[in-house]
Enzyme design. Structure first.
Site, short mmCIF file in Angstrom:
data_model
loop_
_atom_site.label_atom_id
_atom_site.label_comp_id
_atom_site.label_asym_id
_atom_site.label_seq_id
_atom_site.Cartn_x
_atom_site.Cartn_y
_atom_site.Cartn_z
N SER A 29 -46.20 42.62 13.82
CA SER A 29 -45.21 43.69 13.95
C SER A 29 -44.06 43.53 12.98
O SER A 29 -43.63 44.51 12.33
CB SER A 29 -44.69 43.73 15.40
OG SER A 29 -44.11 42.49 15.77
N ARG A 50 -54.31 40.01 7.48
CA ARG A 50 -55.07 38.94 8.13
C ARG A 50 -56.55 38.94 7.77
O ARG A 50 -57.13 37.90 7.49
CB ARG A 50 -54.92 39.08 9.65
CG ARG A 50 -55.64 38.02 10.47
CD ARG A 50 -55.44 38.24 11.96
NE ARG A 50 -54.03 38.30 12.29
CZ ARG A 50 -53.45 39.33 12.93
NH1 ARG A 50 -54.18 40.38 13.27
NH2 ARG A 50 -52.17 39.30 13.21
N GLY A 154 -31.78 38.21 12.00
CA GLY A 154 -31.54 39.51 12.61
C GLY A 154 -30.06 39.78 12.81
O GLY A 154 -29.25 39.28 12.05
N LYS A 209 -32.58 30.96 19.30
CA LYS A 209 -32.38 32.17 20.13
C LYS A 209 -33.67 32.57 20.82
O LYS A 209 -33.64 33.16 21.91
CB LYS A 209 -31.79 33.30 19.29
CG LYS A 209 -32.59 33.72 18.06
CD LYS A 209 -33.58 34.81 18.31
CE LYS A 209 -34.30 35.25 17.03
NZ LYS A 209 -35.31 36.28 17.25
N ASP A 262 -28.15 38.16 17.09
CA ASP A 262 -29.60 37.95 17.22
C ASP A 262 -29.94 37.36 18.59
O ASP A 262 -30.96 37.71 19.19
CB ASP A 262 -30.09 37.04 16.10
CG ASP A 262 -31.54 37.29 15.73
OD1 ASP A 262 -32.16 38.20 16.30
OD2 ASP A 262 -32.07 36.55 14.89
N SER A 272 -38.20 42.24 23.28
CA SER A 272 -38.25 40.81 22.99
C SER A 272 -39.47 40.15 23.64
O SER A 272 -39.56 40.06 24.87
CB SER A 272 -36.97 40.13 23.50
OG SER A 272 -37.09 38.72 23.44
N ARG A 273 -40.38 39.66 22.82
CA ARG A 273 -41.58 39.02 23.35
C ARG A 273 -41.24 37.71 24.04
O ARG A 273 -41.90 37.31 25.01
CB ARG A 273 -42.60 38.81 22.25
CG ARG A 273 -42.19 37.86 21.15
CD ARG A 273 -43.07 37.92 19.94
NE ARG A 273 -42.87 39.15 19.18
CZ ARG A 273 -43.44 39.41 18.03
NH1 ARG A 273 -44.26 38.53 17.48
NH2 ARG A 273 -43.21 40.53 17.38
N VAL A 297 -47.35 36.62 19.48
CA VAL A 297 -46.92 35.23 19.57
C VAL A 297 -45.46 35.16 19.97
O VAL A 297 -44.61 35.79 19.33
CB VAL A 297 -47.14 34.49 18.23
CG1 VAL A 297 -46.57 33.07 18.30
CG2 VAL A 297 -48.62 34.46 17.88
N GLU A 299 -42.65 32.89 19.65
CA GLU A 299 -42.33 31.69 18.85
C GLU A 299 -41.55 30.65 19.64
O GLU A 299 -41.66 29.45 19.39
CB GLU A 299 -41.54 32.09 17.61
CG GLU A 299 -42.32 32.89 16.58
CD GLU A 299 -43.14 32.00 15.65
OE1 GLU A 299 -43.43 30.85 16.01
OE2 GLU A 299 -43.52 32.49 14.56
#
Length: 346
Positions: A29, A50, A154, A209, A262, A272-273, A297, A299
């Protein structure tokens, strides 16, 4: 920065696109969002994706088949490949935007001359192979010095870039000429660029973060309200400042958007994943099942172990990081860990 313009046959002002050759590694993304930013200003973007499926789908339909699928690209603005060497050879500036856990696999295939290239990290995680940040990995494993590096921070969620909502990038580099080039290729009507020279500080804060956002998500999943999460985040920014000062002293203000901003967007946003991962854990999912339920993912999970070890090695007091590490890696109860943490916050 004033953009160069020309006029078409009707006399209408038209922006002249940059001739700087830029490449992007990654097809997730944020990589897709970065390509969208770059095609605003660059004649062609060399995009290393990829696999052949992703390449073929973009060439057929003009959009990423998996991430930010609503973003359409003019194929004349893209040179799509699955070969990192082809992308790097064709580019003067290379933006690394793959998840940190996949970076070394890609970089290990690099055989072309890259000595005069500028490498820009948009990666917000620890490289597992090196157990270190991208800046150190590039310097130590590929002899790419800080003068040929930059870091993107960010607050800038890919989803909002895709919708062309006004977003801010902080781009850290020690070279003024590089800073000017990056401003030229990233700034647009919906992207504002702030300069910085704090490469390591921006990189570490982007990693931290994500860990704190997992904590905010856990708190939300456990049923803690906005009042507590506000206290949690205010303590997190102070803990981040303590960590950054112990790792790399530099003139910085953690209240600036690259640090606090950020952190805020990653801790609070539904995009936010990392927050979403924490929220699942707080609601009772096991860590493994929460990770498996996500198609992107997070992180912060992979970074938490390395950051925790660094904090212990440097004797940095990090009660929030300790709490999140205990939940993620020691399989300790999220409810009990946060109950203990509440006594340490103010």
């Amino acid at each position: 920065m004033i953009k160069k313009t020309t006029k078409d046959k009707k006399g209408t002002a038209k922006k002249v696109k940059s001739e700087i050759k830029v490449g992007v590694l990654g097809s997730g993304s944020f990589a897709t969002a970065i390509v969208k930013m770059l095609v605003e200003n660059c004649e062609v973007v060399n995009w290393c994706v990829r696999n052949e499926f992703v390449k073929g789908a973009i060439e057929l339909r003009g959009h990423n088949p998996t991430y930010l699928t609503s973003v359409s690209f003019n194929l004349r603005s893209l040179n799509i490949t699955t070969d990192i060497n082809e992308m790097v050879a064709a580019s003067d500036i290379v933006v690394l935007a793959t998840p940190s856990i996949y970076l070394s696999d890609a970089m290990d295939r690099l055989t072309v001359d890259y000595r005069n290239k500028i490498f820009v990290s948009a990666i917000k995680g620890i490289v597992p192979k090196a157990n270190d940040v991208v800046a150190h990995y590039l310097r130590n494993d590929f002899e790419i010095g800080f003068r040929n590096q930059a870091v993107i921070a960010g607050p800038c969620h890919a989803e909002e870039v895709g919708m062309e909502r006004l977003s801010y990038l902080t781009i850290a580099t020690v070279e003024e000429d590089v800073a000017k080039q990056l401003d030229q290729i990233f700034s647009s009507s919906f992207i504002k660029v702030n300069p910085s020279t704090d490469i390591l500080g921006n990189e570490y804060s982007a990693i931290l973060k994500n860990i704190y956002a997992i904590g905010a998500g856990i708190a939300s999943g456990l049923g803690y309200g906005d009042n507590f999460i506000a206290v949690f985040v205010s303590n997190a920014i102070r803990e981040m400042e303590t960590f950054l000062e112990a790792i790399y002293e530099a003139p910085r203000d953690v209240n600036e958007s690259a640090y606090l901003g950020d952190l805020l967007v990653t801790a609070y946003s539904l995009f936010s994943r990392n927050r979403n991962l924490g929220n699942l854990i707080g609601k009772g999912y096991t860590v493994k099942s929460a990770i498996q339920s996500m198609n992107m993912v997070a992180e912060g999970y992979y970074a938490a172990a390395s950051v925790y070890a660094t904090a212990k090695d440097k004797k940095i007091k990090t009660p929030i990081i300790d709490t999140i590490y205990n939940i993620l890696y020691e399989e300790k109860s999220a409810e009990n860990q946060f109950s203990k943490l509440t006594a340490k916050l103010n």
